[in-house]
Design a protein around this motif. Structure first.
Motif, PDB file in Angstrom:
ATOM      1  N   VAL A  25       0.863  -1.182   0.000  1.00  0.00           N
ATOM      2  CA  VAL A  25       0.000   0.000   0.000  1.00  0.00           C
ATOM      3  C   VAL A  25       0.902   1.235   0.000  1.00  0.00           C
ATOM      4  CG1 VAL A  25      -1.723   1.329   1.279  1.00  0.00           C
ATOM      5  CG2 VAL A  25      -1.836  -1.172   1.271  1.00  0.00           C
ATOM      6  N   PRO A  65       2.993  -0.398   8.980  1.00  0.00           N
ATOM      7  CA  PRO A  65       2.538   0.799   8.265  1.00  0.00           C
ATOM      8  C   PRO A  65       3.366   2.007   8.715  1.00  0.00           C
ATOM      9  CG  PRO A  65       0.684  -0.417   9.173  1.00  0.00           C
ATOM     10  CD  PRO A  65       1.928  -0.995   9.783  1.00  0.00           C
ATOM     11  N   LYS A 103       3.228  -1.338   3.998  1.00  0.00           N
ATOM     12  CA  LYS A 103       2.361  -0.175   3.890  1.00  0.00           C
ATOM     13  C   LYS A 103       3.173   1.044   4.260  1.00  0.00           C
ATOM     14  CE  LYS A 103      -2.108  -2.206   4.811  1.00  0.00           C
ATOM     15  NZ  LYS A 103      -3.275  -2.281   5.663  1.00  0.00           N
TER      16      LYS A 103
END
Lengths: 482, 257
Positions: free
Chosen positions: A255, A317, A290
């Motif tokens: 992502v 992330p 991410k």
């Protein structure tokens, strides 16, 4: 792990063989990964030449990389040549024809989570007529988005329709050579989401993968790219609280978020993939990269995640705070039960002046699971006046689970300020006795205590999602007391 | 209502209760007094079903039902309430949510419908007044950052909300200043009812000036060594535990406060 290398590889193989045998039209590839396979994949998706080149370059880099082994997880080595790297969405006749054909355990969970009946079919992969759904959903969200100029489509569509944007930003935050799993994803990503919010636009609604029903089956190598132009805002919701029926054992998603001047991106995830059974058999390996780039001044990227699924989770992330005064946030609840293993956390890379970041991590371990927080806070030489606040709390349920914290701090700027707080606590016998003495069931008591522990993170979630997340914890903790 | 016969209980192999016999009728208030280490708190915990303690002999029944067959939460739903001496904190869980969950667990058990958040809020605010607790406490985490006195008042608040058949108050007076003691006593007196029994466990007689018991028992060495009326507590205040052949490690009962 209870399973051996051989068993897992056989399991992966079995998935593939299943596809191969039933699929005479060969929309599942034979196992193995080479340039020819990538070329075929790209051809099936009718990708332009530049995209194929991009994939091949990534593949060549990947061949030279080693699988990371530093995470606090143990799993049998994956033989990437025994996995099929492309499988088309299932044909209707291969899907369960009604809920009667679906695993009753899965149905029980839907019921406990209060998922409406018609949605259960969709989640369980029942061959329902999707036309009705996509039409009704399309009219409710496509129009306002189009009016606002927001692009929300699959990454495959974006490659066809918005090649300039994709070319400019794909791989700009997570380059193909970033890490082993990102490299693999770059070579063979199947599909994913693309979001573009133009300058000055506040996206009129929460965007959710859930809306894109047709693209729900994005396969095991998902790719997401979200771009927020100057002064724009978008909130994106990934996943849903219901466990997804999923036949791929390995998931390696990427992502990428890009926030330009004064832009804000809020990215919330609920990950509830199959964690394996109570003996540690089966379950998804979830290896995700991410990362958000807060490129613009005053930009903000906020990650909120509730992770309860998967057998093994490897996920960090992160935010690269390049723009002056940019802000990064990471709110996380990671729950492991039975034999689940999670190594998750975040990286906050401060490059710009006066950048600030907040990390709130709540790890809950039950059963014989292992839960690790791994976080890096880094200040570059230009990060004048940057600051970080980190709070890492672990909660243990029972005495056979483990919680670990691995915080790393690197500072090349003397003016940077770091605060770090960490606690480890147990759901105590006294707390349990108090709840039970008031007539509350032990399981409900644990879930209440755990929800209280997670409150700071849940309040960052969109309202109704927070309620569902609470229920999800309750279901995930089942069998952890007694 | 409550009948205890020849109750023996131990913790980690050490016998604490060595044959307790006690009958409590509906509407009565009983006080159990005794020096530290006599087994008073153990008795409260055993009645509530704390699994740390092992019942090795004897019987406990509530309105004819054998309590020893029931789990802690089942006993609670049958009407046993324990006000804790040291109430624990449950961070992040609001008092309101905790109390509503408890009240609804009882209601469900009785076959009544659950109370929704608005209904319960109204009731809880009402009852908070009875123990002088600011309704703002309802929104805070269970006992989180409460002072000693606030914790004790919160315990009484719970009793008033849950309306038990038997309320056991374990050293509810300990750590209270005189004002707080009066508030707590007012709450306990509000609990008194024809169909409810109250069992107070206390080291000191001063609580009994505010909540007048019908019966007083002296617990020592894991047994009830003397029972009497209100006057027994006054006698203890005057003479200490010594005349009963009981050694008290602390000063005379009235010395504190």
């Amino acid at each position: 792990m209870a399973t051996t290398d051989k068993e897992v590889n056989e399991l992966i193989k079995r998935e593939y063989e299943h596809g191969f045998v039933t699929d005479i039209e060969a929309d599942t590839f034979e196992p193995g990964l080479n340039e020819d396979v990538i070329a075929r994949l790209s051809a099936i998706k009718k990708e332009p030449e530049w995209m194929l080149e991009w994939r091949l370059k990534a593949y060549r880099r990947w061949l030279e990389m080693d699988e990371p082994d530093w995470a606090h997880v143990g799993y049998p080595k994956i033989d990437y040549n025994s996995i099929s790297h492309y499988s088309a969405p299932k044909r209707k006749e291969d899907m369960p024809q009604s809920l009667d054909e679906v695993d009753p355990e899965l149905l029980k969970t839907y019921e406990k989570l209060g998922i409406p009946l018609h949605e259960r079919e969709k989640l369980a992969g029942v061959a329902v007529d999707a036309v009705f759904d996509s039409v009704s959903v399309a009219t409710t969200f496509k129009e306002p988005l189009a009016k606002a100029g927001v692009i929300f489509c699959s990454i495959s569509e974006a490659i066809q329709d918005y090649p300039e944007l994709v070319k400019k930003y794909l791989g700009s935050v997570v380059p193909a050579g970033d890490n082993f799993f990102a490299g693999l994803n770059s070579a063979v990503f199947s599909d994913g989401t693309f979001v573009y919010v133009p300058k000055g636009v506040r996206c009129p609604m929460e965007l959710s993968t859930y809306f894109r029903i047709n693209a729900a089956n994005t396969g095991q190598f998902e790719r997401t790219l979200i771009i927020a132009e100057d002064s724009s805002y978008v909130s994106y919701l990934e996943g849903c609280t219901a466990p997804m029926r999923d036949e791929n054992q390995l998931h390696a998603a990427v992502v990428e978020l890009v926030a330009l001047d004064d832009a804000q991106i809020k990215y919330s995830t609920v990950q509830n993939w199959y964690p394996g059974d109570e003996n540690g058999k089966g379950g998804i390996f979830n290896f995700v990269t991410k990362r958000g780039a807060a490129i613009g001044k005053n930009s903000k990227i906020s990650w909120t995640q509730v992770e309860t699924g998967s057998a093994v989770t490897w996920k960090y992330p992160s935010c690269v705070l390049r723009g002056d005064n940019s802000v990064g946030e990471f709110y996380s609840v990671a729950l492991t039960n039975n034999f689940q293993q999670a190594d998750t956390g975040t990286k906050m890379i401060h490059l710009g002046k006066n950048t600030s970041s907040t990390i709130i991590s709540k790890g809950i371990s039950a059963g014989k699971s292992s839960n690790a927080y791994r976080g890096l806070v880094k200040f570059g030489p230009g990060a004048e006046g940057a600051r970080n606040y980190t709070q890492c709390d672990s909660l243990l349920i029972g005495d056979r689970c483990g919680a670990h914290t691995f915080p790393y701090i690197e500072s090349k700027n003397k003016s940077a300020i770091v605060e770090h707080e960490a606690t480890t606590s147990k759901v105590s016998d006294e707390q349990m006795f108090l709840c039970r003495q008031r007539g509350i069931d032990p399981e409900q008591a644990v879930s209440m205590i755990v929800n209280g522990f997670c409150k700071e993170v849940f309040k960052e979630l969109p309202m109704e999602f927070a309620v569902e997340a609470g229920k999800l914890l309750e279901v995930s903790l089942e069998g952890s007391v007694g | 209502m409550l009948s205890i016969k020849n109750l023996h209980a131990s913790v980690e192999g050490e016998e604490i209760l060595k044959g307790i016999n006690l009958e409590i009728k509906a509407g009565e208030v009983h006080a159990i007094m005794g020096p530290n280490g006599s087994g008073k708190s153990t008795l409260s915990q055993v009645l509530a079903g704390n699994e740390t303690f092992e019942v090795t002999q004897g019987e406990i029944s509530l309105n004819g039902e054998n309590l020893l067959d029931l789990e802690t939460e089942e006993r609670a739903r049958e009407g046993i309430f324990l006000a804790f001496q040291y109430p624990v904190e449950i961070p992040g869980v609001s008092n309101l949510q905790f109390l509503r969950t408890a009240v609804n667990a009882m209601r469900t058990h009785r076959g009544e419908t659950e109370m929704n958040a608005a209904e319960f809020m109204k009731l809880a605010k009402e009852v908070s007044k009875q123990v002088d607790l600011d309704p703002a406490f309802l929104k805070r985490g269970v006992n989180e950052g409460f002072s000693g006195g606030e914790k004790k008042r919160n315990e009484i608040l719970q009793a008033l909300l849950l309306q038990p058949k038997l309320a056991i108050l374990d050293e509810t007076d300990s750590g209270l200043d005189i004002d707080a003691l009066q508030v707590v006593s007012k709450g306990v007196n509000a609990l008194r009812a024809e169909d409810r029994a109250i069992l107070m466990v206390t080291h000191y007689q001063r609580l009994l000036n505010h909540i007048v018991p019908d019966h007083v028992h002296v617990l020592a060495g894991g047994r009830i060594v003397k029972s009497g009326g209100r006057e027994l507590a006054l006698e203890l205040e005057e003479r200490g535990y010594g005349w009963l052949g009981v050694k008290d490690e602390e000063a005379t009962p009235s010395a504190a406060s």
